[in-house]
Design a protein around this motif. Structure first.
Motif, PDB file in Angstrom:
ATOM      1  N   GLU A 128       0.809  -1.221   0.000  1.00 20.27           N
ATOM      2  CA  GLU A 128       0.000   0.000   0.000  1.00 20.27           C
ATOM      3  C   GLU A 128       0.844   1.274   0.000  1.00 20.27           C
ATOM      4  OE1 GLU A 128      -3.262  -0.088  -0.324  1.00 20.27           O
ATOM      5  OE2 GLU A 128      -3.162  -2.281  -0.386  1.00 20.27           O
ATOM      6  N   LEU A 129       2.166   1.145  -0.065  1.00 16.63           N
ATOM      7  CA  LEU A 129       3.037   2.321  -0.065  1.00 16.63           C
ATOM      8  C   LEU A 129       2.760   3.170  -1.310  1.00 16.63           C
ATOM      9  CD1 LEU A 129       5.551   3.913   0.975  1.00 16.63           C
ATOM     10  CD2 LEU A 129       6.941   2.367  -0.432  1.00 16.63           C
ATOM     11  N   PRO A 130       2.407   4.452  -1.157  1.00 22.83           N
ATOM     12  CA  PRO A 130       2.148   5.287  -2.339  1.00 22.83           C
ATOM     13  C   PRO A 130       3.412   5.473  -3.181  1.00 22.83           C
ATOM     14  CG  PRO A 130       1.231   6.297  -0.357  1.00 22.83           C
ATOM     15  CD  PRO A 130       2.111   5.173   0.099  1.00 22.83           C
ATOM     16  N   ILE A 131       3.317   5.140  -4.462  1.00 27.66           N
ATOM     17  CA  ILE A 131       4.420   5.326  -5.407  1.00 27.66           C
ATOM     18  C   ILE A 131       3.907   6.205  -6.544  1.00 27.66           C
ATOM     19  CG2 ILE A 131       6.059   4.215  -6.968  1.00 27.66           C
ATOM     20  CD1 ILE A 131       5.874   1.706  -5.274  1.00 27.66           C
ATOM     21  N   ASN A 148      -0.504  -0.032 -14.287  1.00 28.74           N
ATOM     22  CA  ASN A 148      -0.506  -1.489 -14.446  1.00 28.74           C
ATOM     23  C   ASN A 148       0.563  -2.178 -13.597  1.00 28.74           C
ATOM     24  OD1 ASN A 148      -2.612  -1.283 -16.246  1.00 28.74           O
ATOM     25  ND2 ASN A 148      -1.346  -1.518 -18.081  1.00 28.74           N
ATOM     26  N   VAL A 149       1.698  -1.500 -13.362  1.00 23.76           N
ATOM     27  CA  VAL A 149       2.761  -2.127 -12.566  1.00 23.76           C
ATOM     28  C   VAL A 149       2.599  -1.856 -11.078  1.00 23.76           C
ATOM     29  CG1 VAL A 149       4.406  -2.044 -14.472  1.00 23.76           C
ATOM     30  CG2 VAL A 149       4.361  -0.171 -12.803  1.00 23.76           C
ATOM     31  N   GLY A 150       1.583  -1.052 -10.705  1.00 21.39           N
ATOM     32  CA  GLY A 150       1.324  -0.849  -9.287  1.00 21.39           C
ATOM     33  C   GLY A 150       1.580   0.540  -8.759  1.00 21.39           C
ATOM     34  N   MET A 151       1.849   1.507  -9.643  1.00 20.53           N
ATOM     35  CA  MET A 151       2.011   2.882  -9.176  1.00 20.53           C
ATOM     36  C   MET A 151       0.636   3.490  -8.887  1.00 20.53           C
ATOM     37  SD  MET A 151       5.067   4.310 -11.625  1.00 20.53           S
ATOM     38  CE  MET A 151       6.684   3.524 -11.642  1.00 20.53           C
ATOM     39  N   ASN A 152       0.626   4.488  -8.010  1.00 22.72           N
ATOM     40  CA  ASN A 152      -0.636   5.078  -7.587  1.00 22.72           C
ATOM     41  C   ASN A 152      -1.044   6.306  -8.383  1.00 22.72           C
ATOM     42  OD1 ASN A 152       0.860   3.942  -4.975  1.00 22.72           O
ATOM     43  ND2 ASN A 152      -1.336   3.635  -4.717  1.00 22.72           N
TER      44      ASN A 152
END
Length: 447
Positions: free
Chosen positions: A189-192, A209-213
């Motif tokens: 859940e770390l905001p990136i 798609n890779v998980g960035m926010n």
């Protein structure tokens, strides 16, 4: 054209009753620098890039492009793109995000988020300085690393409230780093937040798609940066704001005298700090004087990834500092390399951009009172550099192709001594125009 639970495939068609196309002409479309008829560009204008760009964007958005045409009757051009459906929950989240941005995000961050730790992942020293200045202005504690592998290690061993992630970096890019961070215990859940000069919707979607926010374009706009930080940092109670002191700096004559510099844009990148902009300009002139020479060598050695990365970096730096013409030329060069444009065209673009950059960097050094630091000549003085030219002259006189090898080894020496003139000589040698090169070289020796 197609509809399922998560997405739709949208088809768009444009029909005309124009001159139409033959089958041969249709097969040549959608290729870089290609038009159905070379005479069309003279009559109607255009570079032949439009359809190639359309195809690239459509493909990145999960679709395709095509044409149906009959000579003398007309044409139908079509494209398809895949679009995700917006659910009610997604729609509500977007509305909540908009409402969550307070009118003065900078002041709210300054009052309520002092000493919060964030990680900045950025490989370019100037971009890193710009971002750190903006983050420290609002009281955040910033740690910086220069590639994705270092970012993964830092996140693994430390607790950060948020990560700002560049995309194109050596060793490991931002996409791979984000994937690995998401696999670390407790980091799902770390905001990136992505920070990149690639701002097309397809680029943004790849980040998600890779998980960035979230996604921030370069050059970084301070207002958007602060609003994004406020949206993703852990919520805190808002403290009543303190009075804001008016510390707006006056534009200096020195900055205004630098050619091609949009001072307002440059100051916007550093929140109006004139001293910081001067510092960054000197870093730019000291650290990037040889960029185009390096890029040229990468290209001629067929090291296309390195050439594209250097053009991409220069594009972003120029936009951040306020050199719009450099930004546009570097952007066009990056695209031309990516699409494998003709070699002569790319080399001409490199030389044109090099001439512009030399003018700007020389002016920065002169106006800001710092001696120009040309590429190191390894201690060789003018006399020794001329001895190298005499060796090159002898090989040119015999049409000996070994001159190309000697030239590659001697570029730093010759450029350090002769500066801009060396570009012309190098271009002629690399194109095997030995007679022209001999004339240029003798002019240099006699100057």
């Amino acid at each position: 054209q197609e509809n399922n639970e998560k997405s739709v495939l949208l088809r768009i068609s444009v029909q005309d009753q124009g001159i139409g196309l033959t089958h041969e002409q249709q097969s040549a479309l959608f290729q870089t620098f290609s038009q159905a008829d070379a005479s069309i560009s003279r009559k109607y204008g255009g570079t032949g890039l439009g359809l190639a760009i359309t195809k690239l964007l459509a493909t990145q958005m999960g679709g395709s492009v095509g044409v149906q045409s009959e000579l003398g009757v007309g044409s139908t051009f079509w494209l398809t793109v895949r679009l995700n459906k917006v659910t009610q929950n997604t729609s509500n989240r977007l509305i909540e995000d908009k409402l969550a941005v307070l009118p003065n995000a900078e002041q709210t961050l300054l009052n309520s988020y002092s000493h919060v730790r964030v990680l900045l992942v950025e490989d370019n020293d100037i971009n890193q300085e710009v971002a750190m200045e903006l983050l420290r202005t609002i009281g955040l504690e910033v740690e910086a690393v220069s590639n994705g592998q270092q970012a993964v290690e830092k996140v693994r061993d430390n607790d950060y409230a948020l990560v700002l992630m560049d995309i194109q970096m050596p060793v490991m890019d931002g996409f791979q780093a984000t994937k690995l961070i998401r696999q670390l215990p407790g980091k799902s859940e770390l905001p990136i937040i992505a920070m990149t000069a690639n701002v097309f919707d397809a680029d943004r979607q790849r980040c998600f798609n890779v998980g960035m926010n979230d996604h921030l374009g370069k050059p970084v706009n301070s207002k958007k940066l602060y609003e994004t930080l406020l949206r993703w940092l852990p919520k805190r109670d808002v403290i009543s704001p303190l009075p804001i002191l008016d510390n707006v700096n006056t534009l200096t004559e020195e900055l205004a005298a630098i050619p091609e510099l949009n001072v307002a844009q440059g100051l916007k990148s550093v929140n109006g700090n004139v001293d910081k902009l001067k510092q960054l300009l000197l870093m730019f002139s000291g650290g990037h004087v040889d960029d185009l020479n390096t890029l040229r060598l990468h290209y001629l050695r067929n090291e296309m990834d390195d050439a594209k990365r250097l053009a991409h970096t220069l594009k972003g730096l120029a936009a951040t500092l306020g050199f719009q013409e450099v930004h546009q030329q570097a952007q066009a060069l990056e695209f031309a390399i990516k699409k494998a444009a003709p070699e002569a065209e790319i080399l001409q673009s490199i030389d044109g951009l090099a001439a512009l950059l030399i003018k700007i960097l020389s002016a920065i050094e002169l106006i800001l009172n710092k001696p120009v630091e040309l590429p190191s000549a390894n201690g060789l003085d003018l006399e020794k550099a001329q001895r190298v030219l005499l060796q090159i002259e002898a090989l040119l006189g015999k049409d000996d192709t070994l001159v190309n090898v000697l030239w590659q080894e001697s570029v730093p020496i010759i450029q350090a001594t002769y500066g801009e003139t060396a570009w012309q000589l190098g271009r002629q040698i690399e194109n095997y125009e030995y007679e022209k090169a001999l004339f240029t070289l003798r002019s240099m020796i006699n100057t």
